[in-house]
Design an enzyme around this catalytic site. Structure first.
Site, PDB file in Angstrom:
ATOM      1  N   SER A 166      38.150  56.980  96.340  1.00 21.78           N
ATOM      2  CA  SER A 166      38.346  56.195  97.567  1.00 21.78           C
ATOM      3  C   SER A 166      37.835  56.976  98.773  1.00 21.78           C
ATOM      4  CB  SER A 166      39.830  55.904  97.797  1.00 21.78           C
ATOM      5  OG  SER A 166      40.309  55.029  96.834  1.00 21.78           O
ATOM      6  N   HIS A 173      37.187  66.355  96.049  1.00 21.26           N
ATOM      7  CA  HIS A 173      38.566  66.728  95.764  1.00 21.26           C
ATOM      8  C   HIS A 173      38.841  66.555  94.280  1.00 21.26           C
ATOM      9  CE1 HIS A 173      38.702  62.383  96.683  1.00 21.26           C
ATOM     10  NE2 HIS A 173      39.656  62.331  95.751  1.00 21.26           N
ATOM     11  N   VAL A 174      39.764  67.363  93.785  1.00 16.12           N
ATOM     12  CA  VAL A 174      40.076  67.358  92.352  1.00 16.12           C
ATOM     13  C   VAL A 174      41.559  67.034  92.186  1.00 16.12           C
ATOM     14  CG1 VAL A 174      40.161  68.789  90.269  1.00 16.12           C
ATOM     15  CG2 VAL A 174      38.280  69.096  91.905  1.00 16.12           C
ATOM     16  N   HIS A 175      41.859  66.151  91.239  1.00 16.19           N
ATOM     17  CA  HIS A 175      43.248  65.756  90.969  1.00 16.19           C
ATOM     18  C   HIS A 175      43.829  66.678  89.896  1.00 16.19           C
ATOM     19  CE1 HIS A 175      42.602  61.671  92.868  1.00 16.19           C
ATOM     20  NE2 HIS A 175      41.357  62.065  92.645  1.00 16.19           N
ATOM     21  N   TRP A 180      42.105  62.245 107.580  1.00 16.62           N
ATOM     22  CA  TRP A 180      43.274  62.902 106.983  1.00 16.62           C
ATOM     23  C   TRP A 180      42.867  64.163 106.213  1.00 16.62           C
ATOM     24  CZ3 TRP A 180      44.031  63.583 101.689  1.00 16.62           C
ATOM     25  CH2 TRP A 180      43.214  62.844 100.842  1.00 16.62           C
TER      26      TRP A 180
HETATM   27  N1  GTA Z   1      48.429  64.869 100.590  1.00 19.44           N
HETATM   28  O1  GTA Z   1      47.196  61.794 103.714  1.00 19.44           O
HETATM   29  C1  GTA Z   1      47.187  62.145 102.535  1.00 19.44           C
HETATM   30  C2  GTA Z   1      46.529  61.426 101.496  1.00 19.44           C
HETATM   31  N2  GTA Z   1      45.812  60.275 101.462  1.00 19.44           N
HETATM   32  C3  GTA Z   1      45.507  59.397 102.561  1.00 19.44           C
HETATM   33  C4  GTA Z   1      45.410  60.057 100.196  1.00 19.44           C
HETATM   34  N3  GTA Z   1      45.840  61.049  99.422  1.00 19.44           N
HETATM   35  C5  GTA Z   1      46.540  61.914 100.197  1.00 19.44           C
HETATM   36  N4  GTA Z   1      47.174  63.061  99.881  1.00 19.44           N
HETATM   37  C6  GTA Z   1      47.789  63.736 100.859  1.00 19.44           C
HETATM   38  N5  GTA Z   1      47.780  63.306 102.154  1.00 19.44           N
HETATM   39  O2  GTA Z   1      45.344  60.739  94.913  1.00 19.44           O
HETATM   40  C7  GTA Z   1      45.593  61.218  98.010  1.00 19.44           C
HETATM   41  C8  GTA Z   1      45.678  59.931  97.207  1.00 19.44           C
HETATM   42  C9  GTA Z   1      44.724  60.191  96.041  1.00 19.44           C
HETATM   43  C10 GTA Z   1      43.743  61.190  96.610  1.00 19.44           C
HETATM   44  C11 GTA Z   1      42.406  60.567  96.842  1.00 19.44           C
HETATM   45  O3  GTA Z   1      44.245  61.619  97.852  1.00 19.44           O
HETATM   46  O4  GTA Z   1      47.003  59.668  96.783  1.00 19.44           O
HETATM   47  P1  GTA Z   1      40.622  59.258  95.449  1.00 19.44           P
HETATM   48  O5  GTA Z   1      39.652  59.426  96.564  1.00 19.44           O
HETATM   49  O6  GTA Z   1      40.103  59.428  94.074  1.00 19.44           O
HETATM   50  O7  GTA Z   1      41.260  57.853  95.708  1.00 19.44           O
HETATM   51  O8  GTA Z   1      41.831  60.261  95.614  1.00 19.44           O
HETATM   52  P2  GTA Z   1      42.214  56.929  94.853  1.00 19.44           P
HETATM   53  O9  GTA Z   1      42.687  57.584  93.633  1.00 19.44           O
HETATM   54  O10 GTA Z   1      41.598  55.578  94.729  1.00 19.44           O
HETATM   55  O11 GTA Z   1      43.354  56.721  95.853  1.00 19.44           O
HETATM   56  P3  GTA Z   1      44.787  56.297  95.585  1.00 19.44           P
HETATM   57  O12 GTA Z   1      45.354  56.246  96.945  1.00 19.44           O
HETATM   58  O13 GTA Z   1      45.409  57.181  94.590  1.00 19.44           O
HETATM   59  O14 GTA Z   1      44.710  54.797  94.993  1.00 19.44           O
HETATM   60  C12 GTA Z   1      44.643  54.461  93.635  1.00 19.44           C
HETATM   61  C13 GTA Z   1      45.716  53.463  93.272  1.00 19.44           C
HETATM   62  O15 GTA Z   1      46.966  54.154  93.212  1.00 19.44           O
HETATM   63  C14 GTA Z   1      45.951  52.375  94.328  1.00 19.44           C
HETATM   64  O16 GTA Z   1      45.078  51.301  94.211  1.00 19.44           O
HETATM   65  C15 GTA Z   1      47.381  51.997  94.027  1.00 19.44           C
HETATM   66  O17 GTA Z   1      47.431  51.090  92.973  1.00 19.44           O
HETATM   67  C16 GTA Z   1      48.010  53.302  93.596  1.00 19.44           C
HETATM   68  N6  GTA Z   1      48.723  53.939  94.705  1.00 19.44           N
HETATM   69  C17 GTA Z   1      48.187  54.394  95.836  1.00 19.44           C
HETATM   70  N7  GTA Z   1      49.131  54.934  96.644  1.00 19.44           N
HETATM   71  C18 GTA Z   1      50.304  54.815  95.997  1.00 19.44           C
HETATM   72  C19 GTA Z   1      51.626  55.178  96.314  1.00 19.44           C
HETATM   73  N8  GTA Z   1      51.935  55.816  97.476  1.00 19.44           N
HETATM   74  N9  GTA Z   1      52.568  54.903  95.424  1.00 19.44           N
HETATM   75  C20 GTA Z   1      52.260  54.317  94.262  1.00 19.44           C
HETATM   76  N10 GTA Z   1      51.013  53.942  93.901  1.00 19.44           N
HETATM   77  C21 GTA Z   1      50.034  54.186  94.747  1.00 19.44           C
END
Ligand code: GTA
Length: 322
Positions: free
Chosen positions: A257, A262-264, A160
């Site tokens: 993950s 990447h930076v938030h 992705w």
């Molecule tokens: N634009 O396809 C994508 C995509 N994907 C697959 C991931 N991200 C994407 N963004 C776009 N397109 O902020 C985003 C994620 C995340 C970042 C990766 O990329 O939303 P990271 O590598 O530090 O991983 O950041 P992280 O933070 O663990 O991932 P994520 O998904 O944010 O999960 C953390 C927790 O957030 C999860 O365990 C869950 O509790 C919660 N969460 C995840 N997704 C959702 C959601 N859609 N709604 C609400 N809560 C969520």
């Protein structure tokens, strides 16, 4: 906005998207689509929160494993007048000066943000499952001997991320791009943000270079890249969303993950998942630490939470590190 060396920077200026109404034509991200959830069969509810108004569901979509995340969206101030005017109210109870109602909002103000992961791996299912967490202490040596071999084998696919960098997906959502291969990045809305209100603003800046997995790989050589992301990311957010740097929380996750730098960028005050001290590292601190010591993230002991069923936690346990 200044360009980075060798690259032509692009910025697209638009305001926060308003809700699509029945009078609006189709928009890129609001287009009607066939309902992929028609055949969804629920296996189990992985987690959910009445307070956060969300639910994470594991199930099957046409024989493929899937995770569906549903989340009620915030009520926006700019739609209040329409909500009051266009809704029907059913009285639940009245007592003295107190009364409660069930309000049925117009369809377009009553959306549930829905994310579908399909086909989902077992790792996805575990990621969204409610689990107990444990704080892990990882020395520089632990990273080399335990974490690095594990993430080389077990990480989530980065397809992705590459789709975004190569404009094969989400190209119309890009807020800013610096295309320089070494210093450049793409800034776009995180898929957790519905872009309807700045209160829960959430963007991610994805580096164009592909050889930095996490903060553990960062050295002082990367300072120009990090400063570029910080500076231009803040400028682009100011220009597009009118939100100054003093209103932003800009950070990296450890462990992330997805092991591609990447930076938030989130709005200060919005409690995004993963913004707590044991996981989020402010980009400004990361920059200062690397300025003081190029090997800071290679040698420091880092602390982070791992969930009970995370395979990496088992590795630390097997080696008596927990
Ligand atoms: N634009 O396809 C994508 C995509 N994907 C697959 C991931 N991200 C994407 N963004 C776009 N397109 O902020 C985003 C994620 C995340 C970042 C990766 O990329 O939303 P990271 O590598 O530090 O991983 O950041 P992280 O933070 O663990 O991932 P994520 O998904 O944010 O999960 C953390 C927790 O957030 C999860 O365990 C869950 O509790 C919660 N969460 C995840 N997704 C959702 C959601 N859609 N709604 C609400 N809560 C969520």
């Amino acid at each position: 906005m200044a360009d980075s060396a060798g690259g032509e920077a692009k910025i697209l200026t638009r305001g926060i998207k308003r809700t699509k109404t029945d009078d609006d034509g189709p928009t890129e991200d609001g287009k009607e689509t066939e309902n992929p959830l028609l055949g969804f069969k629920t296996s189990s509810v992985l987690s959910g929160s009445a307070r956060e108004k969300n639910i994470f569901i594991h199930g099957k979509l046409a024989d493929e494993e899937a995770v569906v995340i549903m989340e009620k969206t915030p009520i926006r101030e700019d739609t209040l007048a329409e909500l009051f005017r266009g809704s029907t109210l059913k009285l639940e109870m009245r007592n003295d000066i107190y009364s409660t109602y069930r309000l049925q909002a117009p369809l377009h103000l009553n959306e549930i943000k829905t994310t579908v992961v399909c086909p989902a791996t077992e790792k996805h299912v575990k990621k969204y499952q409610r689990q107990e967490s444990f704080l892990v202490e990882e020395t520089g040596e632990d990273y080399e001997s335990i974490t690095l071999p594990y993430i080389k084998q077990q990480s989530f696919s980065l397809q992705w991320v590459y789709n975004i960098l190569e404009k094969k997906a989400e190209a119309d959502r890009i807020v800013y791009e610096d295309p320089d291969p070494k210093l450049g990045f793409v800034l776009l809305p995180d898929f957790k943000w519905d872009q309807k209100q700045v209160e829960d603003l959430y963007l991610i800046a994805i580096a164009h270079c592909r050889d930095i997995k996490s903060i553990r790989d960062l050295k002082s050589d990367h300072l120009p890249l990090l400063k570029n992301i910080f500076q231009k990311g803040k400028e682009a957010i100011m220009l597009r969303y009118n939100l100054p740097a003093s209103k932003l929380r800009v950070y990296l996750h450890y462990q992330p993950s997805y092991y591609h730098l990447h930076v938030h960028f989130t709005k200060l005050g919005f409690e995004a998942p993963g913004c707590s001290v044991e996981r989020a590292h402010l980009l400004s601190d990361v920059i200062q630490n690397l300025q003081s010591d190029s090997q800071y993230y290679k040698t420091r002991t880092l602390y982070f939470p791992l969930r009970a069923e995370d395979g990496l936690l088992s590795k630390f346990r097997e080696l008596g590190r927990l």
